[in-house]
Design a protein around this motif. Structure first.
Motif, PDB file in Angstrom:
ATOM      1  N   VAL A   1       0.848  -1.197   0.000  1.00 15.24           N
ATOM      2  CA  VAL A   1       0.000   0.000   0.000  1.00 15.24           C
ATOM      3  C   VAL A   1       0.880   1.241   0.000  1.00 15.24           C
ATOM      4  O   VAL A   1       0.665   2.189  -0.772  1.00 15.24           O
ATOM      5  CB  VAL A   1      -0.953   0.009   1.217  1.00 15.24           C
ATOM      6  N   HIS A   2       1.895   1.247   0.849  1.00 12.44           N
ATOM      7  CA  HIS A   2       2.787   2.410   0.937  1.00 12.44           C
ATOM      8  C   HIS A   2       3.650   2.550  -0.310  1.00 12.44           C
ATOM      9  O   HIS A   2       3.957   3.661  -0.737  1.00 12.44           O
ATOM     10  CB  HIS A   2       3.648   2.305   2.194  1.00 12.44           C
ATOM     11  N   TRP A   3       4.000   1.428  -0.907  1.00 10.67           N
ATOM     12  CA  TRP A   3       4.764   1.450  -2.155  1.00 10.67           C
ATOM     13  C   TRP A   3       3.930   2.068  -3.276  1.00 10.67           C
ATOM     14  O   TRP A   3       4.393   2.946  -4.001  1.00 10.67           O
ATOM     15  CB  TRP A   3       5.201   0.024  -2.484  1.00 10.67           C
ATOM     16  N   TRP A   4       2.669   1.598  -3.432  1.00 14.55           N
ATOM     17  CA  TRP A   4       1.790   2.177  -4.454  1.00 14.55           C
ATOM     18  C   TRP A   4       1.514   3.647  -4.167  1.00 14.55           C
ATOM     19  O   TRP A   4       1.459   4.468  -5.083  1.00 14.55           O
ATOM     20  CB  TRP A   4       0.469   1.417  -4.523  1.00 14.55           C
ATOM     21  N   LEU A   5       1.306   4.003  -2.895  1.00 10.10           N
ATOM     22  CA  LEU A   5       1.055   5.395  -2.527  1.00 10.10           C
ATOM     23  C   LEU A   5       2.238   6.274  -2.928  1.00 10.10           C
ATOM     24  O   LEU A   5       2.053   7.347  -3.507  1.00 10.10           O
ATOM     25  CB  LEU A   5       0.793   5.500  -1.021  1.00 10.10           C
TER      26      LEU A   5
ATOM     27  N   LEU B   1       2.157   9.340  -5.596  1.00 14.05           N
ATOM     28  CA  LEU B   1       2.542  10.698  -5.212  1.00 14.05           C
ATOM     29  C   LEU B   1       3.695  11.214  -6.060  1.00 14.05           C
ATOM     30  O   LEU B   1       3.764  12.412  -6.343  1.00 14.05           O
ATOM     31  CB  LEU B   1       2.890  10.752  -3.726  1.00 14.05           C
ATOM     32  N   LEU B   2       4.602  10.325  -6.480  1.00 14.25           N
ATOM     33  CA  LEU B   2       5.715  10.742  -7.334  1.00 14.25           C
ATOM     34  C   LEU B   2       5.249  11.178  -8.723  1.00 14.25           C
ATOM     35  O   LEU B   2       5.988  11.843  -9.447  1.00 14.25           O
ATOM     36  CB  LEU B   2       6.746   9.623  -7.455  1.00 14.25           C
ATOM     37  N   VAL B   3       4.039  10.819  -9.095  1.00 14.01           N
ATOM     38  CA  VAL B   3       3.476  11.265 -10.371  1.00 14.01           C
ATOM     39  C   VAL B   3       2.541  12.458 -10.161  1.00 14.01           C
ATOM     40  O   VAL B   3       2.656  13.479 -10.841  1.00 14.01           O
ATOM     41  CB  VAL B   3       2.708  10.114 -11.070  1.00 14.01           C
ATOM     42  N   VAL B   4       1.631  12.352  -9.199  1.00 17.94           N
ATOM     43  CA  VAL B   4       0.588  13.370  -9.012  1.00 17.94           C
ATOM     44  C   VAL B   4       1.163  14.703  -8.523  1.00 17.94           C
ATOM     45  O   VAL B   4       0.800  15.758  -9.040  1.00 17.94           O
ATOM     46  CB  VAL B   4      -0.506  12.845  -8.042  1.00 17.94           C
ATOM     47  N   VAL B   5       2.048  14.670  -7.542  1.00 18.75           N
ATOM     48  CA  VAL B   5       2.570  15.917  -6.963  1.00 18.75           C
ATOM     49  C   VAL B   5       3.327  16.753  -8.003  1.00 18.75           C
ATOM     50  O   VAL B   5       3.060  17.954  -8.134  1.00 18.75           O
ATOM     51  CB  VAL B   5       3.419  15.627  -5.706  1.00 18.75           C
TER      52      VAL B   5
ATOM     53  N   TYR C   1      -7.050  10.114  -6.084  1.00 18.77           N
ATOM     54  CA  TYR C   1      -6.471   8.973  -6.800  1.00 18.77           C
ATOM     55  C   TYR C   1      -5.248   8.446  -6.058  1.00 18.77           C
ATOM     56  O   TYR C   1      -5.111   7.240  -5.833  1.00 18.77           O
ATOM     57  CB  TYR C   1      -6.102   9.390  -8.229  1.00 18.77           C
ATOM     58  N   ALA C   2      -4.338   9.363  -5.702  1.00 14.50           N
ATOM     59  CA  ALA C   2      -3.086   8.955  -5.059  1.00 14.50           C
ATOM     60  C   ALA C   2      -3.323   8.267  -3.720  1.00 14.50           C
ATOM     61  O   ALA C   2      -2.636   7.310  -3.381  1.00 14.50           O
ATOM     62  CB  ALA C   2      -2.178  10.171  -4.872  1.00 14.50           C
TER      63      ALA C   2
END
Length: 184
Positions: A40-44, A48-52, A85-86
């Motif tokens: 879960v933390h890996w996907w999060l 975040l590395l894309v959305v932010v 989404y993130a």
């Protein structure tokens, strides 16, 4: 009526788990093992590395003095969608993704928009691979890929504990080798 599946003892723990959400077909194994919770933390982190950066770039462009006035409303709409989404999709994916390596097949369910359920009989396995990217290494996770000659491609189980993944590949390799030595 939910089916109970006995987990393999790769990690030294035998347990049974009931899962009502997994797909079911008569005669086919039913994946019941969850991924490691760190997935879960890996996907999060991936999200975040894309959305932010995307939202930051949009805000930076909107701050330019001659920027079109419609950029702020676009930002106001995309910001909660991107953050939602993130934050939400990793938990949904964790709920959906399952795997199982039973007596004669490996099966996995995956996806978050489109769910995929794949079963690979041991007699069809050609190669077993583990993969650990930089983020996966940071979280202590691995992915196991089971390759066959199928046109549908390999089955990949992501988000496994690295020790469990290594033990799983070793165990499956021994089982497949034993089947081939038996002449099947």
């Amino acid at each position: 009526m939910p089916q109970q599946t006995r987990q393999s003892s790769w990690d030294g723990v035998e347990a049974s788990q009931t899962d009502v959400d997994a797909p079911f077909s008569l005669g086919a194994p039913r994946p019941a093992r969850r991924l490691d919770r760190r997935a879960v933390h890996w996907w999060l982190t991936q999200n975040l590395l894309v959305v932010v950066p995307v939202l930051a770039a949009l805000a930076a462009v909107a701050l330019i003095p001659d920027a079109p006035s419609w950029l702020w409303p676009v930002f106001a709409v995309l910001c909660p969608l991107g953050v939602g989404y993130a934050l939400l999709t990793p938990w949904y994916r964790y709920r959906v993704h399952r795997w199982e390596a039973g007596g004669d097949a490996v099966c996995a369910t995956s996806g978050w928009l489109t769910r995929e359920w794949r079963v690979v009989p041991f007699t069809r396995i050609q190669t077993l691979d583990t993969k650990r990217g930089p983020l996966m290494q940071l979280f202590g996770l691995s992915a196991v890929t089971v390759t066959t000659a199928s046109a549908a491609g390999p089955v990949t189980i992501v988000g496994l504990d690295q020790r469990l993944a290594a033990a799983m590949v070793q165990d499956l390799t021994e089982r497949v080798r034993a089947l081939r030595e038996d002449g099947t």
